[in-house]
Scaffold this motif. Structure first.
Motif, PDB file in Angstrom:
ATOM      1  N   VAL A 116      -6.596  75.922  70.961  1.00 20.13           N
ATOM      2  CA  VAL A 116      -7.225  75.530  72.462  1.00 20.13           C
ATOM      3  C   VAL A 116      -5.739  74.099  72.491  1.00 20.13           C
ATOM      4  O   VAL A 116      -6.196  73.303  71.820  1.00 20.13           O
ATOM      5  CB  VAL A 116      -8.191  75.137  72.749  1.00 20.13           C
ATOM      6  CG1 VAL A 116      -8.692  74.599  73.928  1.00 20.13           C
ATOM      7  CG2 VAL A 116      -9.190  76.006  72.392  1.00 20.13           C
ATOM      8  N   ARG A 117      -4.986  74.725  72.925  1.00 17.28           N
ATOM      9  CA  ARG A 117      -3.490  73.749  73.147  1.00 17.28           C
ATOM     10  C   ARG A 117      -3.218  73.245  74.668  1.00 17.28           C
ATOM     11  O   ARG A 117      -4.022  74.241  75.551  1.00 17.28           O
ATOM     12  CB  ARG A 117      -2.281  74.465  73.092  1.00 17.28           C
ATOM     13  CG  ARG A 117      -1.354  74.153  73.620  1.00 17.28           C
ATOM     14  CD  ARG A 117       0.096  75.063  73.932  1.00 17.28           C
ATOM     15  NE  ARG A 117       1.327  74.666  74.417  1.00 17.28           N
ATOM     16  CZ  ARG A 117       2.817  75.106  73.857  1.00 17.28           C
ATOM     17  NH1 ARG A 117       1.993  76.661  74.185  1.00 17.28           N
ATOM     18  NH2 ARG A 117       3.461  74.729  74.607  1.00 17.28           N
ATOM     19  N   GLU A 118      -2.998  72.139  74.782  1.00 19.32           N
ATOM     20  CA  GLU A 118      -3.367  70.964  76.090  1.00 19.32           C
ATOM     21  C   GLU A 118      -2.016  71.729  76.526  1.00 19.32           C
ATOM     22  O   GLU A 118      -0.720  72.177  75.886  1.00 19.32           O
ATOM     23  CB  GLU A 118      -3.275  69.932  75.692  1.00 19.32           C
ATOM     24  CG  GLU A 118      -3.390  69.170  77.431  1.00 19.32           C
ATOM     25  CD  GLU A 118      -2.541  69.342  78.084  1.00 19.32           C
ATOM     26  OE1 GLU A 118      -2.685  69.396  79.145  1.00 19.32           O
ATOM     27  OE2 GLU A 118      -1.712  69.238  77.852  1.00 19.32           O
ATOM     28  N   ASN A 119      -2.467  72.699  77.598  1.00 17.10           N
ATOM     29  CA  ASN A 119      -1.044  73.207  78.525  1.00 17.10           C
ATOM     30  C   ASN A 119      -0.028  72.766  79.683  1.00 17.10           C
ATOM     31  O   ASN A 119       0.785  73.182  79.745  1.00 17.10           O
ATOM     32  CB  ASN A 119      -1.430  74.470  78.969  1.00 17.10           C
ATOM     33  CG  ASN A 119      -0.555  75.388  79.129  1.00 17.10           C
ATOM     34  OD1 ASN A 119       0.327  75.953  78.386  1.00 17.10           O
ATOM     35  ND2 ASN A 119      -0.853  76.559  80.241  1.00 17.10           N
ATOM     36  N   LEU A 120      -0.594  70.857  79.930  1.00 15.31           N
ATOM     37  CA  LEU A 120       0.508  71.406  80.955  1.00 15.31           C
ATOM     38  C   LEU A 120       1.177  69.402  80.591  1.00 15.31           C
ATOM     39  O   LEU A 120       1.641  68.614  81.391  1.00 15.31           O
ATOM     40  CB  LEU A 120      -0.821  70.353  82.016  1.00 15.31           C
ATOM     41  CG  LEU A 120      -1.568  71.921  82.658  1.00 15.31           C
ATOM     42  CD1 LEU A 120      -2.003  71.962  83.949  1.00 15.31           C
ATOM     43  CD2 LEU A 120      -0.308  72.925  83.340  1.00 15.31           C
ATOM     44  N   LEU A 227      -2.018  70.991  58.948  1.00 14.04           N
ATOM     45  CA  LEU A 227      -1.460  71.764  59.358  1.00 14.04           C
ATOM     46  C   LEU A 227      -1.680  72.437  57.681  1.00 14.04           C
ATOM     47  O   LEU A 227      -1.801  74.068  57.135  1.00 14.04           O
ATOM     48  CB  LEU A 227       0.338  72.366  59.301  1.00 14.04           C
ATOM     49  CG  LEU A 227       1.320  72.713  58.622  1.00 14.04           C
ATOM     50  CD1 LEU A 227       1.090  74.147  59.346  1.00 14.04           C
ATOM     51  CD2 LEU A 227       2.615  72.094  58.735  1.00 14.04           C
ATOM     52  N   CYS A 228      -1.573  71.391  56.099  1.00  9.60           N
ATOM     53  CA  CYS A 228      -1.713  72.198  54.985  1.00  9.60           C
ATOM     54  C   CYS A 228      -3.229  72.958  54.695  1.00  9.60           C
ATOM     55  O   CYS A 228      -3.121  73.690  54.197  1.00  9.60           O
ATOM     56  CB  CYS A 228      -1.917  70.978  54.572  1.00  9.60           C
ATOM     57  SG  CYS A 228      -2.048  70.878  52.521  1.00  9.60           S
ATOM     58  N   ARG A 229      -3.503  71.806  55.597  1.00 10.83           N
ATOM     59  CA  ARG A 229      -5.464  72.909  55.156  1.00 10.83           C
ATOM     60  C   ARG A 229      -5.707  73.753  56.767  1.00 10.83           C
ATOM     61  O   ARG A 229      -6.484  74.782  55.900  1.00 10.83           O
ATOM     62  CB  ARG A 229      -6.473  71.606  55.944  1.00 10.83           C
ATOM     63  CG  ARG A 229      -6.697  70.854  55.201  1.00 10.83           C
ATOM     64  CD  ARG A 229      -7.525  69.270  56.256  1.00 10.83           C
ATOM     65  NE  ARG A 229      -7.829  68.267  55.827  1.00 10.83           N
ATOM     66  CZ  ARG A 229      -8.686  68.452  54.841  1.00 10.83           C
ATOM     67  NH1 ARG A 229      -9.820  68.701  54.714  1.00 10.83           N
ATOM     68  NH2 ARG A 229      -8.903  67.025  54.281  1.00 10.83           N
ATOM     69  N   MET A 230      -4.821  74.259  56.908  1.00 12.91           N
ATOM     70  CA  MET A 230      -4.802  75.480  58.274  1.00 12.91           C
ATOM     71  C   MET A 230      -4.348  76.929  56.545  1.00 12.91           C
ATOM     72  O   MET A 230      -4.589  77.982  57.192  1.00 12.91           O
ATOM     73  CB  MET A 230      -3.956  75.369  59.016  1.00 12.91           C
ATOM     74  CG  MET A 230      -4.048  76.763  59.865  1.00 12.91           C
ATOM     75  SD  MET A 230      -3.076  76.703  61.546  1.00 12.91           S
ATOM     76  CE  MET A 230      -1.472  77.321  61.059  1.00 12.91           C
ATOM     77  N   ILE A 231      -3.647  76.675  56.121  1.00 10.71           N
ATOM     78  CA  ILE A 231      -2.643  77.365  55.311  1.00 10.71           C
ATOM     79  C   ILE A 231      -3.652  77.593  53.590  1.00 10.71           C
ATOM     80  O   ILE A 231      -3.765  78.835  53.562  1.00 10.71           O
ATOM     81  CB  ILE A 231      -1.102  76.535  54.851  1.00 10.71           C
ATOM     82  CG1 ILE A 231       0.107  76.756  56.571  1.00 10.71           C
ATOM     83  CG2 ILE A 231      -0.736  77.693  53.913  1.00 10.71           C
ATOM     84  CD1 ILE A 231       0.751  76.208  55.674  1.00 10.71           C
ATOM     85  N   GLY A 247       0.057  72.086  69.567  1.00 14.33           N
ATOM     86  CA  GLY A 247      -0.590  73.106  70.146  1.00 14.33           C
ATOM     87  C   GLY A 247       0.884  74.869  69.972  1.00 14.33           C
ATOM     88  O   GLY A 247       0.182  75.804  69.316  1.00 14.33           O
ATOM     89  N   ASP A 248       1.411  74.018  70.924  1.00 16.72           N
ATOM     90  CA  ASP A 248       2.598  74.856  70.628  1.00 16.72           C
ATOM     91  C   ASP A 248       3.320  75.652  69.034  1.00 16.72           C
ATOM     92  O   ASP A 248       2.900  76.746  69.133  1.00 16.72           O
ATOM     93  CB  ASP A 248       3.714  74.833  71.068  1.00 16.72           C
ATOM     94  CG  ASP A 248       4.842  75.979  71.875  1.00 16.72           C
ATOM     95  OD1 ASP A 248       4.503  76.681  71.277  1.00 16.72           O
ATOM     96  OD2 ASP A 248       5.904  75.263  72.458  1.00 16.72           O
ATOM     97  N   ILE A 249       3.680  75.082  68.575  1.00 18.28           N
ATOM     98  CA  ILE A 249       3.880  75.202  67.019  1.00 18.28           C
ATOM     99  C   ILE A 249       2.495  75.396  66.076  1.00 18.28           C
ATOM    100  O   ILE A 249       3.251  76.330  65.499  1.00 18.28           O
ATOM    101  CB  ILE A 249       4.047  73.180  66.726  1.00 18.28           C
ATOM    102  CG1 ILE A 249       5.735  73.045  67.256  1.00 18.28           C
ATOM    103  CG2 ILE A 249       5.018  74.213  65.131  1.00 18.28           C
ATOM    104  CD1 ILE A 249       5.783  71.572  67.179  1.00 18.28           C
ATOM    105  N   MET A 250       1.617  74.772  66.020  1.00 18.09           N
ATOM    106  CA  MET A 250       0.645  75.281  64.979  1.00 18.09           C
ATOM    107  C   MET A 250      -0.012  76.569  65.579  1.00 18.09           C
ATOM    108  O   MET A 250      -0.640  77.483  64.428  1.00 18.09           O
ATOM    109  CB  MET A 250      -0.018  74.490  65.198  1.00 18.09           C
ATOM    110  CG  MET A 250       0.004  73.074  64.999  1.00 18.09           C
ATOM    111  SD  MET A 250       0.430  72.922  62.964  1.00 18.09           S
ATOM    112  CE  MET A 250       1.049  71.104  62.842  1.00 18.09           C
TER     113      MET A 250
END
Length: 359
Positions: A116-120, A227-231, A247-250
């Protein structure tokens, strides 16, 4: 009973090649949804003198939701209106492995989490300029041990994290965790060790809101650790919420876990409006070649159906996608197949019609 209305924008470059067949697919389901196509972009400019006429804006406002094709050109003003005009503050990007996806992971089965990426806000407010514009503020960097204006010519960008923006997107993440049948867990991630005030505020608000949801587990990680944990341990994640840039990158990185951006749907939600689009761009390099993968767009359409309360139709549509991947005979090149976009849609239509007949 009046039909629900969905405003449709087909997008640029290769986007119409997947948007138009997807809308045709939704129409074939006879769900009582009217798909309207507001006039925008070059055609609107030629007819009205503006890329985004007031009539098109009114049609968006009247619609129950918008289905939006990826844009990099003349329909960009529509995207800005859908975000800031309609205040769609929560960009929800599922990362769900479906058997048959061309994942690079050794054990992708069971990967199922949502970013869930904050979008604004954050750096996406577009507050940039010349460093010398800030000279009068005498801004001192405790890390560089110098005033910003003493660093020499260059540019700046302002990162803004607000209480309101953080509260509403983090609360959206907790509510989503309650709806999902997985770990019932929310993970907050940002760079709160270096940005103790801005990202620190995001984390602090996350901790406060977590106290209101005793039924939801809560954890937080610095974004590089995350990021390490996500992979390495993607199965341990459920709902992850973070500021806009991360959020955009991840979320793009998360798509890589299951097989690429061609598989990544997206929905942007506000208090009383939402729009849906694939997470990938317009793919200008393959425009007109009939090889773009429709999966992300079709799964975004399924999210649209869920938002409109058509849960059974969404289930059947996602099931048809899964059946195409199980069969493996009509996959596009990015997924190791040789099928064209049209052949994928033909296979998908056959699977969907079979499911509708047997339902």
């Amino acid at each position: 009973m009046n039909n629900k209305q969905v405003a449709v924008f087909y997008g640029d470059d290769a986007s119409p090649e997947v948007m138009k067949p997807t809308v045709d697919l939704l129409r074939s389901m006879n769900l009582g949804i009217d798909f309207i196509e507001p006039l925008v972009g070059k055609a609107a400019k030629d007819a009205t003198g503006t890329l985004f006429p007031e009539e098109a804006k009114a049609q968006i406002d009247k619609a129950d939701a918008t289905f939006f094709g990826s844009t990099s050109g003349d329909s960009t003003p529509v995207l800005f209106y859908l975000r800031w005009g309609k205040q769609t503050y929560a960009n929800v990007r599922p990362c769900l492995y479906v058997p048959g996806f061309n994942s690079p992971m050794a054990h992708p089965d069971g990967i199922d989490f949502v970013i869930v990426r904050e979008n604004l806000e954050d750096l996406y407010l577009g507050l940039e300029g010349d460093i010398q514009e800030l000279a009068g503020l005498n801004m001192y960097s405790r890390h560089a041990r110098a005033n910003l204006s003493d660093l020499g010519p260059g540019k700046y960008a302002i990162k803004a994290i607000t209480e309101r923006g953080s509260q509403r997107v983090i609360r959206h993440a907790f509510e989503l965790a309650r709806q999902r049948e997985k770990l019932k867990k929310v993970t907050v991630t940002c760079k709160y060790n270096m940005l103790a005030l801005a990202d620190g505020l995001f984390l602090e608000i996350g901790k406060r809101i977590a106290e209101e949801y005793p039924d939801i587990a809560f954890e937080h990680f610095i974004v590089d650790d995350f990021l390490c944990r996500m992979i390495s341990h993607p199965h341990d994640l459920d709902v992850v919420v973070m500021p806009n840039l991360y959020g955009d990158i991840m979320s793009d990185g998360a798509a890589g876990l299951i097989g690429g951006l061609g598989l990544a749907p997206s929905g942007c939600y506000g208090e009383d409006y939402a729009y849906f689009e694939s997470a990938h761009g317009t793919a200008p390099d393959i425009a007109g070649k009939n090889i773009i993968n429709p999966t992300a767009t079709v799964l975004s359409a399924a999210m649209l159906l869920e938002y409109l309360g058509e849960d059974e139709a969404a289930r059947l549509l996602k099931g048809a996608v899964a059946a195409v991947y199980t069969n493996q005979e009509n996959l596009t090149a990015d997924q190791g197949g040789r099928a064209s976009t049209s052949e994928f849609f033909n296979a998908l239509q056959a699977k969907l019609q079979g499911a509708l007949t047997n339902n």
